[in-house]
Design a protein around this motif. Structure first.
Motif, PDB file in Angstrom:
ATOM      1  N   ASP A   1       0.833  -1.198   0.000  1.00 45.35           N
ATOM      2  CA  ASP A   1       0.000   0.000   0.000  1.00 45.35           C
ATOM      3  C   ASP A   1       0.873   1.255   0.000  1.00 45.35           C
ATOM      4  OD1 ASP A   1      -2.422  -1.438   0.142  1.00 45.35           O
ATOM      5  OD2 ASP A   1      -2.195  -1.629   2.316  1.00 45.35           O
ATOM      6  N   VAL A   2       2.071   1.122   0.542  1.00 42.72           N
ATOM      7  CA  VAL A   2       3.059   2.201   0.594  1.00 42.72           C
ATOM      8  C   VAL A   2       4.426   1.532   0.702  1.00 42.72           C
ATOM      9  CG1 VAL A   2       2.926   2.457   3.115  1.00 42.72           C
ATOM     10  CG2 VAL A   2       3.690   4.379   1.740  1.00 42.72           C
TER      11      VAL A   2
ATOM     12  N   VAL B   1       7.247  -1.740  -7.693  1.00 40.07           N
ATOM     13  CA  VAL B   1       6.166  -1.128  -6.927  1.00 40.07           C
ATOM     14  C   VAL B   1       5.130  -0.593  -7.915  1.00 40.07           C
ATOM     15  CG1 VAL B   1       5.583   0.672  -5.261  1.00 40.07           C
ATOM     16  CG2 VAL B   1       7.809  -0.420  -5.179  1.00 40.07           C
ATOM     17  N   PRO B   2       3.838  -0.920  -7.725  1.00 44.04           N
ATOM     18  CA  PRO B   2       2.818  -0.361  -8.620  1.00 44.04           C
ATOM     19  C   PRO B   2       2.879   1.175  -8.621  1.00 44.04           C
ATOM     20  CG  PRO B   2       1.883  -2.107  -7.267  1.00 44.04           C
ATOM     21  CD  PRO B   2       3.268  -1.830  -6.737  1.00 44.04           C
ATOM     22  N   TYR B   3       2.606   1.777  -9.774  1.00 46.71           N
ATOM     23  CA  TYR B   3       2.761   3.228  -9.913  1.00 46.71           C
ATOM     24  C   TYR B   3       1.789   4.032  -9.058  1.00 46.71           C
ATOM     25  CZ  TYR B   3       6.430   3.055 -13.327  1.00 46.71           C
ATOM     26  OH  TYR B   3       7.635   2.855 -13.929  1.00 46.71           O
TER      27      TYR B   3
ATOM     28  N   ARG C   1      10.175   7.380 -11.484  1.00 44.49           N
ATOM     29  CA  ARG C   1       8.905   7.480 -10.771  1.00 44.49           C
ATOM     30  C   ARG C   1       9.026   8.495  -9.638  1.00 44.49           C
ATOM     31  NH1 ARG C   1       6.364   2.894  -8.351  1.00 44.49           N
ATOM     32  NH2 ARG C   1       5.306   4.478  -7.202  1.00 44.49           N
ATOM     33  N   LYS C   2       7.886   8.955  -9.149  1.00 42.90           N
ATOM     34  CA  LYS C   2       7.878   9.928  -8.052  1.00 42.90           C
ATOM     35  C   LYS C   2       8.251   9.228  -6.759  1.00 42.90           C
ATOM     36  CE  LYS C   2       5.512  13.666  -5.891  1.00 42.90           C
ATOM     37  NZ  LYS C   2       6.677  14.424  -5.587  1.00 42.90           N
TER      38      LYS C   2
END
Length: 85
Positions: free
Chosen positions: A20-21, A41-43, A61-62
């Motif tokens: 989730d994080v 990790v999913p975007y 990615r951010k």
């Protein structure tokens, strides 16, 4: 490149894919294969990096960077996450 047990890596990928994080602490993100886990990790999952030193993030990615030591960084992250609730 460090050699990690294949089963350990598979388990890590499973956990990261379902996160989730993602909280990354105290790493330069240059030692592989662990550094490559960020790519799994999913975007839509927020990623936080806690490290007092500047870290070069090349994943595209951010990544929310908290430039503090572990204790102070986790305290700041707690405040950030509580505000988002």
């Amino acid at each position: 490149e460090e050699s990690l047990d294949e089963q350990v890596m598979e388990k890590a990928l499973d956990y990261i894919a379902g996160a989730d994080v993602l909280i990354i602490g105290g790493t330069s993100l240059v030692v592989y294969p662990a550094a490559g886990l960020l790519n799994y990790v999913p975007y839509d999952v927020p990623v936080y990096l806690i490290d007092p030193k500047e870290v070069n993030i090349t994943s595209g990615r951010k990544v929310h960077v908290i430039r503090k030591g572990a204790s102070a960084g986790m305290e700041e992250l707690k405040e950030i996450l509580l505000k988002e609730k």
